[in-house]
Design an enzyme around this catalytic site. Sequence first.
Site, short mmCIF file in Angstrom:
data_model
loop_
_atom_site.label_atom_id
_atom_site.label_comp_id
_atom_site.label_asym_id
_atom_site.label_seq_id
_atom_site.Cartn_x
_atom_site.Cartn_y
_atom_site.Cartn_z
N LYS A 131 7.09 -0.32 5.99
CA LYS A 131 7.15 -1.86 5.45
C LYS A 131 8.72 -3.01 5.31
O LYS A 131 10.05 -1.91 5.28
CB LYS A 131 6.87 -1.80 3.70
CG LYS A 131 6.93 -2.69 3.13
CD LYS A 131 6.97 -2.11 1.53
CE LYS A 131 6.48 -3.52 0.55
NZ LYS A 131 6.31 -2.73 -1.27
N LYS A 134 3.39 -3.08 7.92
CA LYS A 134 4.03 -4.28 6.66
C LYS A 134 4.82 -5.43 6.79
O LYS A 134 5.57 -5.19 6.73
CB LYS A 134 3.68 -4.00 5.11
CG LYS A 134 3.41 -4.50 3.56
CD LYS A 134 3.54 -4.71 2.83
CE LYS A 134 3.70 -4.99 1.80
NZ LYS A 134 3.89 -4.90 0.66
C1 PBG Z 1 5.35 -3.52 -4.22
C2 PBG Z 1 4.12 -4.74 -3.38
C3 PBG Z 1 5.43 -5.85 -2.49
C4 PBG Z 1 3.55 -6.01 -1.98
C5 PBG Z 1 2.73 -4.94 -2.08
N1 PBG Z 1 3.29 -4.33 -2.59
C6 PBG Z 1 5.77 -7.00 -3.17
C7 PBG Z 1 6.96 -6.14 -2.89
O1 PBG Z 1 7.49 -5.40 -1.93
O2 PBG Z 1 8.05 -7.24 -2.71
C8 PBG Z 1 3.63 -7.60 -0.86
C9 PBG Z 1 2.42 -7.60 -0.70
C10 PBG Z 1 1.74 -9.06 -0.23
O3 PBG Z 1 3.02 -9.90 -0.10
O4 PBG Z 1 0.40 -9.61 0.32
N2 PBG Z 1 6.00 -2.45 -3.78
#
Ligand code: PBG
Length: 329
Positions: A199, A252
């Site tokens: 991520k 991601k």
């Molecule tokens: C929470 C989380 C996030 C997303 C999914 N879970 C945001 C972040 O990490 O700031 C983002 C998903 C998206 O942008 O569609 N940790």
Amino acid sequence: MKNDPMNIRPRRNRKSAAIRAMVEETKIGAEHLIYPIFLKDGSGIREEVGSLPNNYRWSLDKLLPELEDCMKLGIMTYDIFPAVEEHLKDKTATYSYHEDNFYLKAIRKIKETFPELMLMSDVAMDPYSSDGHDGLVKDGKIVNDETLPILNKMALAQAQAGIDIIGPSDMMDGRVASIRETLDINGYTEVSIMSYTAKYASAFYGPFRDALNSAPKSGDKKTYQMNPANIREALIEAELDVTEGADMIMVKPALCYLDVIHVLKENFNVPVTAYNVSGECAMVYAAAEKGWLNYDLAISEMLLSMRRAGADGILTYFAKDFATLLKKR
Ligand code: PBG
């Protein structure tokens, strides 16, 4: 003439719809889609997210018929995110496992109503944290080890509510092992973990943070989310997550990271999923609204590219629109 390059004409394999279909390498169906949904406390609510048109914050009563519609289109897996009111947030995200938590109650109700559907949840502190960070903030730092017990409590509460797949999105070190152990000790050996493995600290989460009002109150997420410049580091993360007990590993965002999806697919034997994040979808909505892109063609090509790169499942805000398209075909 053996050496005449015109002996070989790749266009022959493209000459009709029938032949194109026969030699098509990548398939995508509704079974590959995971639909992210925003849930809000209350009733009668269906509130469009400003920066993510076509997507809503739902109250449970409105969401249930929507889920039924989507199931008819073949979408069987949903990732549900809570939009928590500001006054319920605190430093240690206690609301995430509170017995009155509207989200946990909703999970229970959804599983009761539709036992055949798969529910996935997010494990990270940000929607419940007054600091808006995924981990515990102490003296301006996001501390790792002290975050783990909080994530364990959150994951356990979600498992008790009936979640099928836990999705740790927090990027703390050691959290997959810690959550797996907590689930197992408490008898939830059947609950899966889809780990947010690679991520990245991305610019493309903006609309999601709008939807949940969960942006960090200070600083950024670069001390825990990955540097977009790195791919070898994704292999380290994946090796850890698989060793720690992840059933599936996720990349991601998806679009800017197709190479990462590919490399994880080549190197690991667990399913790899891709999160086509909010900002990636918002770009398409905006361009389509202006008439600059054909929406149907653009989303089909994007989702197909993620499958071609190696994704098994795809989390995408296009899920319903794309499943509708597939049905028409
Ligand atoms: C929470 C989380 C996030 C997303 C999914 N879970 C945001 C972040 O990490 O700031 C983002 C998903 C998206 O942008 O569609 N940790």
